[in-house]
Design a protein around this motif. Structure first.
Motif, PDB file in Angstrom:
ATOM      1  N   ASN A   1      21.299  26.810 -18.489  1.00 48.63           N
ATOM      2  CA  ASN A   1      22.411  27.757 -18.458  1.00 48.63           C
ATOM      3  C   ASN A   1      23.738  27.062 -18.143  1.00 48.63           C
ATOM      4  O   ASN A   1      23.778  26.044 -17.451  1.00 48.63           O
ATOM      5  CB  ASN A   1      22.134  28.924 -17.500  1.00 48.63           C
ATOM      6  CG  ASN A   1      22.246  28.524 -16.060  1.00 48.63           C
ATOM      7  OD1 ASN A   1      23.345  28.263 -15.568  1.00 48.63           O
ATOM      8  ND2 ASN A   1      21.108  28.450 -15.369  1.00 48.63           N
ATOM      9  N   GLU A   2      24.789  27.608 -18.697  1.00 45.26           N
ATOM     10  CA  GLU A   2      26.099  26.959 -18.649  1.00 45.26           C
ATOM     11  C   GLU A   2      26.706  26.983 -17.252  1.00 45.26           C
ATOM     12  O   GLU A   2      27.444  26.076 -16.867  1.00 45.26           O
ATOM     13  CB  GLU A   2      27.040  27.646 -19.654  1.00 45.26           C
ATOM     14  CG  GLU A   2      28.306  26.839 -19.860  1.00 45.26           C
ATOM     15  CD  GLU A   2      29.000  27.137 -21.185  1.00 45.26           C
ATOM     16  OE1 GLU A   2      28.386  27.826 -22.014  1.00 45.26           O
ATOM     17  OE2 GLU A   2      30.130  26.665 -21.360  1.00 45.26           O
ATOM     18  N   ALA A   3      26.368  28.005 -16.470  1.00 49.91           N
ATOM     19  CA  ALA A   3      26.944  28.124 -15.125  1.00 49.91           C
ATOM     20  C   ALA A   3      26.571  26.923 -14.265  1.00 49.91           C
ATOM     21  O   ALA A   3      27.407  26.345 -13.568  1.00 49.91           O
ATOM     22  CB  ALA A   3      26.453  29.420 -14.472  1.00 49.91           C
ATOM     23  N   ASP A   4      25.311  26.490 -14.340  1.00 49.74           N
ATOM     24  CA  ASP A   4      24.865  25.323 -13.570  1.00 49.74           C
ATOM     25  C   ASP A   4      25.603  24.073 -14.031  1.00 49.74           C
ATOM     26  O   ASP A   4      25.991  23.227 -13.230  1.00 49.74           O
ATOM     27  CB  ASP A   4      23.351  25.104 -13.750  1.00 49.74           C
ATOM     28  CG  ASP A   4      22.528  26.046 -12.885  1.00 49.74           C
ATOM     29  OD1 ASP A   4      23.140  26.733 -12.034  1.00 49.74           O
ATOM     30  OD2 ASP A   4      21.305  26.092 -13.075  1.00 49.74           O
ATOM     31  N   TYR A   5      25.795  23.963 -15.343  1.00 48.45           N
ATOM     32  CA  TYR A   5      26.477  22.796 -15.903  1.00 48.45           C
ATOM     33  C   TYR A   5      27.912  22.707 -15.383  1.00 48.45           C
ATOM     34  O   TYR A   5      28.352  21.656 -14.910  1.00 48.45           O
ATOM     35  CB  TYR A   5      26.470  22.871 -17.435  1.00 48.45           C
ATOM     36  CG  TYR A   5      27.406  21.882 -18.100  1.00 48.45           C
ATOM     37  CD1 TYR A   5      27.111  20.522 -18.088  1.00 48.45           C
ATOM     38  CD2 TYR A   5      28.584  22.307 -18.710  1.00 48.45           C
ATOM     39  CE1 TYR A   5      27.974  19.604 -18.681  1.00 48.45           C
ATOM     40  CE2 TYR A   5      29.447  21.396 -19.302  1.00 48.45           C
ATOM     41  CZ  TYR A   5      29.147  20.049 -19.286  1.00 48.45           C
ATOM     42  OH  TYR A   5      30.001  19.155 -19.857  1.00 48.45           O
ATOM     43  N   ILE A   6      28.620  23.825 -15.439  1.00 51.91           N
ATOM     44  CA  ILE A   6      30.028  23.834 -15.017  1.00 51.91           C
ATOM     45  C   ILE A   6      30.143  23.516 -13.522  1.00 51.91           C
ATOM     46  O   ILE A   6      31.008  22.761 -13.090  1.00 51.91           O
ATOM     47  CB  ILE A   6      30.680  25.199 -15.364  1.00 51.91           C
ATOM     48  CG1 ILE A   6      30.833  25.289 -16.884  1.00 51.91           C
ATOM     49  CG2 ILE A   6      32.024  25.378 -14.671  1.00 51.91           C
ATOM     50  CD1 ILE A   6      31.165  26.665 -17.415  1.00 51.91           C
TER      51      ILE A   6
END
Lengths: 304, 139
Positions: free
Chosen positions: A233-238
């Motif tokens: 998921n993108e939230a973890d990446y950001i």
């Protein structure tokens, strides 16, 4: 040895020999310019990768060989549902050796079981990338003059970063290596990688979240990108992508002969200002990677 | 049923208690035409409790599979009412098409005609890893 799928398939003496050959190629390129005349390399890239693909292609051209292939799955028969096995059986009829990148882990192994020509794993998802590791080993040897008795810091995404996993595994076969793993807790080195080195008595492994604190101890700093494509998921990446950024200011206390490495491409984890520092080795790694791939292609094609 | 009652058959002994049905399923014994006895929680000097499978026919047994499920089991082959052979399968070096890789990123999830091969990577702890992606096998 028919294929190179995993760095662990190479003996230490084979790795040393490949490094030696790559050094000789670098010093005497003309000697090797016709070694693969009449041979063809197929680059089957089911996942985009400009750097690795061009490195393989440049390597084959510099050996006097030819190159064919594709650079994305949608331009291959995979888009029509063809299996990896069928693709490489077909390509085996056209080429003498295959370099393959695939998003699925283990695809090059499946390819090696089906192909009649050597397969080189050019990266399979988050699993293995042995030619990057060979380039890394070659760079460490050239920069430090040895592959033993080193303190190696690996920083960034140690959980998903396959280059770190392979490097740790490969370096652990040399004596007296101290690994310092620098990452946020969420991106720590997986247990299965740590367990591979735990039984080597002469090695140490430490984990920290503080890059600056351990920098003065390092002989090699291996920076990695926090890779967006490895996250679910993108939230973890950001949240995690900017965790560790190397700047000239942070390097003031580092050793004068530190080797700063990075498998590239970088995003912002090494500031561009660091590029002018003589300790920056990441573009030399790219060059070493090409020479190492030349040595590997020759070895697998049994070219003297 | 006692061993003496089997003329030609197989006795799989020293199965860890409670795992006989697992073996029964893996060996496809529900499709066998011969008599099969499942003995649960039998007394055992070695294990305390054990399961035993008695098969009243000499079937073509996959010893690789037996060793993976329960490496300490004993297989007795009975011929003419006598114990003709005693086997200890142990952990096989590789197991093929018995379990599936659970890694969603593994090539075997999209190319399902590939054989599911696991190799023994840690003999001491009985750890098997997927040949393709190195993921640890989960039972």
């Amino acid at each position: 040895m028919k294929d190179l799928i995993d760095i662990s398939e190479l003996t230490t003496s084979e790795i040393d020999q490949l490094i030696e050959t790559s050094c000789d190629i670098m010093q005497n390129p003309a000697k090797y310019s016709e070694k693969c005349r009449g041979k063809k390399l197929a680059t089957l890239f089911f996942e985009p990768s400009t750097r690795t693909r061009l490195s393989f292609e440049a390597a084959m051209y510099e050996l006097g060989g030819a190159v064919l292939g594709f650079s994305a799955a949608d331009s291959s028969s995979a888009a029509k549902g063809e299996s990896v096995s069928d693709t490489v059986k077909t390509v085996s009829c056209y080429a003498d050796i295959i370099a393959m990148r695939h998003p699925k882990e283990g695809a090059p192994r499946a390819a090696a079981m089906a192909a009649s020509v050597p397969i080189i794993n050019a990266g399979d998802g988050g699993h293995n990338h042995p030619t990057q590791t060979l380039a890394d080993l070659c760079t460490i040897k050239k920069e430090k003059g040895r592959l033993d008795a080193l303190t190696i810091g690996c920083c960034g995404d140690l959980k998903f970063g396959r280059t770190v996993h392979s490097l740790v595994e490969a370096m652990s076969r040399y004596e007296n290596i101290r690994f310092i793993m620098i990452s946020p807790e969420e991106l720590r080195l997986p247990e299965f990688v740590k367990s591979n080195i735990a039984h080597h008595a002469s090695h140490e492994i430490e984990e920290t979240e503080d890059l600056q604190q351990v920098l003065p101890e390092l002989d090699v700093l291996y920076m990695t990108r926090v890779q967006k494509e490895r996250f679910f998921n993108e939230a973890d990446y950001i949240r995690l992508k900017d965790s560790y950024i190397l700047t000239p200011a942070k390097l003031t206390n580092a050793k004068a002969d530190l080797a700063i490495m990075h498998p590239l491409p970088r995003v912002n984890e090494i500031s561009v200002a660091v590029d002018n520092d003589p300790r920056a080795c990441y573009f030399k790694q790219v060059l070493n990677g090409k020479f190492m791939r030349m040595a590997l292609i020759m070895k697998l094609l049994e070219v003297e | 049923m006692i061993i003496g009652s089997i003329k030609d058959g197989i006795v799989i002994d020293h199965i860890p208690a409670g795992r006989a049905m697992e073996l029964y399923k893996y060996l496809n014994l529900e499709h066998a035409d011969c008599e099969v006895a499942i003995i649960k929680n039998a007394q055992s000097k070695k294990l305390g409790r054990k399961d035993v499978l008695k098969i009243n026919e000499i079937l073509d047994i996959n010893y690789e599979l037996l060793g993976y499920i329960a490496p300490d089991i004993t297989v007795n082959i009975i011929r003419d009412g006598q114990k003709a052979q005693k086997l200890h399968p142990g952990l096989p070096e590789t197991i093929t098409d018995m379990i599936k890789c659970k890694n969603p990123r593994c090539i075997t999830t999209t190319e399902q005609e590939l054989p599911q091969i696991f190799k023994l990577t840690d003999k001491e702890n009985g750890v098997y890893r997927c040949l393709y992606c190195d993921t640890i096998a989960s039972r």
